[in-house]
Design a protein around this motif. Sequence first.
Motif, PDB file in Angstrom:
ATOM      1  N   ARG A   1     102.905  -0.491 -26.436  1.00 42.04           N
ATOM      2  CA  ARG A   1     102.944  -1.515 -27.476  1.00 42.04           C
ATOM      3  C   ARG A   1     104.379  -1.983 -27.723  1.00 42.04           C
ATOM      4  N   ALA A   2     105.308  -1.041 -27.861  1.00 44.93           N
ATOM      5  CA  ALA A   2     106.713  -1.398 -28.079  1.00 44.93           C
ATOM      6  C   ALA A   2     107.274  -2.145 -26.868  1.00 44.93           C
TER       7      ALA A   2
ATOM      8  N   SER B   1     100.357   7.967 -45.902  1.00 44.73           N
ATOM      9  CA  SER B   1     101.276   7.767 -44.772  1.00 44.73           C
ATOM     10  C   SER B   1     100.667   6.879 -43.694  1.00 44.73           C
ATOM     11  N   ARG B   2      99.693   6.074 -44.055  1.00 46.03           N
ATOM     12  CA  ARG B   2      98.954   5.325 -43.037  1.00 46.03           C
ATOM     13  C   ARG B   2      99.831   4.308 -42.283  1.00 46.03           C
ATOM     14  N   HIS B   3     101.000   3.951 -42.847  1.00 41.92           N
ATOM     15  CA  HIS B   3     101.896   3.001 -42.188  1.00 41.92           C
ATOM     16  C   HIS B   3     102.830   3.664 -41.183  1.00 41.92           C
ATOM     17  N   THR B   4     102.919   5.002 -41.167  1.00 45.27           N
ATOM     18  CA  THR B   4     103.877   5.669 -40.291  1.00 45.27           C
ATOM     19  C   THR B   4     103.394   5.644 -38.841  1.00 45.27           C
ATOM     20  N   MET B   5     104.325   5.868 -37.935  1.00 39.59           N
ATOM     21  CA  MET B   5     104.051   5.640 -36.524  1.00 39.59           C
ATOM     22  C   MET B   5     103.003   6.587 -35.962  1.00 39.59           C
ATOM     23  N   MET B   6     103.109   7.867 -36.235  1.00 45.67           N
ATOM     24  CA  MET B   6     102.156   8.816 -35.670  1.00 45.67           C
ATOM     25  C   MET B   6     100.778   8.674 -36.313  1.00 45.67           C
ATOM     26  N   ASN B   7     100.764   8.254 -37.569  1.00 50.41           N
ATOM     27  CA  ASN B   7      99.490   7.971 -38.218  1.00 50.41           C
ATOM     28  C   ASN B   7      98.788   6.824 -37.493  1.00 50.41           C
ATOM     29  N   LYS B   8      99.553   5.791 -37.134  1.00 53.73           N
ATOM     30  CA  LYS B   8      98.981   4.680 -36.377  1.00 53.73           C
ATOM     31  C   LYS B   8      98.449   5.170 -35.028  1.00 53.73           C
ATOM     32  N   ALA B   9      99.212   6.047 -34.385  1.00 55.73           N
ATOM     33  CA  ALA B   9      98.784   6.567 -33.087  1.00 55.73           C
ATOM     34  C   ALA B   9      97.476   7.339 -33.218  1.00 55.73           C
ATOM     35  N   LEU B  10      97.344   8.142 -34.281  1.00 59.18           N
ATOM     36  CA  LEU B  10      96.099   8.885 -34.496  1.00 59.18           C
ATOM     37  C   LEU B  10      94.932   7.929 -34.686  1.00 59.18           C
ATOM     38  N   THR B  11      95.138   6.876 -35.469  1.00 59.71           N
ATOM     39  CA  THR B  11      94.073   5.904 -35.709  1.00 59.71           C
ATOM     40  C   THR B  11      93.588   5.285 -34.403  1.00 59.71           C
ATOM     41  N   VAL B  12      94.532   4.891 -33.551  1.00 64.52           N
ATOM     42  CA  VAL B  12      94.180   4.284 -32.265  1.00 64.52           C
ATOM     43  C   VAL B  12      93.496   5.307 -31.365  1.00 64.52           C
ATOM     44  N   MET B  13      93.987   6.523 -31.355  1.00 69.68           N
ATOM     45  CA  MET B  13      93.402   7.583 -30.544  1.00 69.68           C
ATOM     46  C   MET B  13      91.943   7.837 -30.920  1.00 69.68           C
ATOM     47  N   LEU B  14      91.697   7.964 -32.225  1.00 71.10           N
ATOM     48  CA  LEU B  14      90.333   8.212 -32.685  1.00 71.10           C
ATOM     49  C   LEU B  14      89.422   7.040 -32.355  1.00 71.10           C
ATOM     50  N   ARG B  15      89.951   5.829 -32.514  1.00 70.24           N
ATOM     51  CA  ARG B  15      89.150   4.634 -32.238  1.00 70.24           C
ATOM     52  C   ARG B  15      88.826   4.500 -30.755  1.00 70.24           C
ATOM     53  N   ASP B  16      89.845   4.611 -29.898  1.00 72.61           N
ATOM     54  CA  ASP B  16      89.652   4.306 -28.485  1.00 72.61           C
ATOM     55  C   ASP B  16      88.996   5.444 -27.718  1.00 72.61           C
ATOM     56  N   LEU B  17      89.341   6.674 -28.033  1.00 77.88           N
ATOM     57  CA  LEU B  17      88.801   7.803 -27.274  1.00 77.88           C
ATOM     58  C   LEU B  17      87.471   8.300 -27.817  1.00 77.88           C
ATOM     59  N   TYR B  18      87.322   8.232 -29.142  1.00 77.97           N
ATOM     60  CA  TYR B  18      86.134   8.832 -29.767  1.00 77.97           C
ATOM     61  C   TYR B  18      85.211   7.827 -30.435  1.00 77.97           C
ATOM     62  N   GLY B  19      85.679   6.600 -30.605  1.00 78.69           N
ATOM     63  CA  GLY B  19      84.860   5.586 -31.261  1.00 78.69           C
ATOM     64  C   GLY B  19      84.635   5.847 -32.732  1.00 78.69           C
ATOM     65  N   ILE B  20      85.605   6.461 -33.393  1.00 81.27           N
ATOM     66  CA  ILE B  20      85.445   6.802 -34.804  1.00 81.27           C
ATOM     67  C   ILE B  20      86.644   6.296 -35.605  1.00 81.27           C
TER      68      ILE B  20
ATOM     69  N   ARG C   1     110.693   6.721 -31.669  1.00 83.05           N
ATOM     70  CA  ARG C   1     110.347   5.737 -32.699  1.00 83.05           C
ATOM     71  C   ARG C   1     110.421   4.367 -32.047  1.00 83.05           C
ATOM     72  N   THR C   2     109.540   3.470 -32.447  1.00 79.13           N
ATOM     73  CA  THR C   2     109.484   2.171 -31.782  1.00 79.13           C
ATOM     74  C   THR C   2     110.787   1.401 -31.954  1.00 79.13           C
ATOM     75  N   SER C   3     111.440   1.531 -33.106  1.00 79.20           N
ATOM     76  CA  SER C   3     112.711   0.834 -33.306  1.00 79.20           C
ATOM     77  C   SER C   3     113.760   1.326 -32.319  1.00 79.20           C
ATOM     78  N   THR C   4     113.818   2.637 -32.115  1.00 81.55           N
ATOM     79  CA  THR C   4     114.779   3.201 -31.171  1.00 81.55           C
ATOM     80  C   THR C   4     114.416   2.812 -29.745  1.00 81.55           C
ATOM     81  N   TYR C   5     113.134   2.846 -29.422  1.00 80.41           N
ATOM     82  CA  TYR C   5     112.694   2.432 -28.092  1.00 80.41           C
ATOM     83  C   TYR C   5     113.205   1.038 -27.753  1.00 80.41           C
ATOM     84  N   LYS C   6     113.014   0.092 -28.677  1.00 82.68           N
ATOM     85  CA  LYS C   6     113.386  -1.293 -28.375  1.00 82.68           C
ATOM     86  C   LYS C   6     114.889  -1.438 -28.185  1.00 82.68           C
TER      87      LYS C   6
END
Length: 401
Positions: free
Chosen positions: A358-359, A78-97, A316-321
Amino acid sequence: MALMGSLLERLAARLEPMEVLDTHTHLVGDRLGAADFWELAHYFWLFRELQAAGYPAHAEELPVEARAEAFIEAHRASRHTMMNKALTVMLRDLYGIALTDDAASVLEADAVVRECSLKPGWAQQVADRTGVRRYVVNHPEHARFEGMREDALLLPRIDGRLSCWVNELLRSANRSATYERIAGELESLLSGYRKMGCPGIMTTLPGFEAATGKEYPLEGANRDELVAVMLHAICGTAYRHELLVQLFAGVERSWCSQPLPVNDPRRILKLAGLFDRYDSPFELVVASELNNLDVVQAAWTYPHVHTGGMWWFNFRTSTYKQVMQYRLEALPTLKSSLVASDSRCIEWTYGKIWLVKRALTEFLAERVAAGWLEEAEAAAVAHDWLYASAARRYGVEEKRF
């Protein structure tokens, strides 16, 4: 393409540090941060996406190594889904992992999250990285934010009371007397909230088949009509005490075991009688995609009605826009707020607000490129939607832009 890329970069640089007012959270003041990785991983919205990719519904019952294996498999799928992307960014920016396809990376991430959770001032650091100046909570006991520069804003939720009052009226042998007692309780409750300094109240709305523009006699009224009666009682009392009313609608739980969005084409129309009668501020937050335009039309029609953040199935980003386009065309920017993170730990406010910014950056870049806005105008729109609109409604000091 190069010009659009440059425009996106410039707008992103302006929006990333912008202040935010998060208008709806489930944060609890004495445990703001995630205690371990699993509090991040099992956040409802991400958990749904992981389950769709095969993650067990009761993963917490697995041995930790097996849980990590199951998580990484679902994460990969599910790496392409929206919340998965958010988790990736969260781990990268807040924890450096960063997670890899190895379950060991989950266990390593867990160790880092646990360590950070013990750092003094961690919650404030996350808020500062996110740009959130104030958060909103709905329970008085949650509003004292330990280790933060400012406590949460409190908009007490009264949906539990609303349901109880309707049930009391429905069962009562003397509805007039029962209504008078309830009206006294309501007066005392909202008067108390006003004295506490609360800017308003919040309630979710059940689906109901009645119009607030009609008068229903107490005796003989059915449940839906009694909901309309009580909404008038609530909004009338809020009006007298100069309290904002934040209405959440679009999620219904009575059809099956799961909460689902219901796109009722008359959902906002049924509320118009409230907007007609009481000119204190209303903020409308909906979870059903097809009601987003109805909310904008209500805010266009009534000066005291405002559009709130995106809730539940609307996040969802599509709905946001799409919603940004509706609002930009029809409403002054101080009539709309974008952020209602619905987060249960402060780290997820980072992930979800990153998605919103981002949206918003992409949407505004498209409007600038098409000639509808200047860059400075686009930045001003973002400032109002992210912070100033809600700050003005809630009586928070506005920062000059």
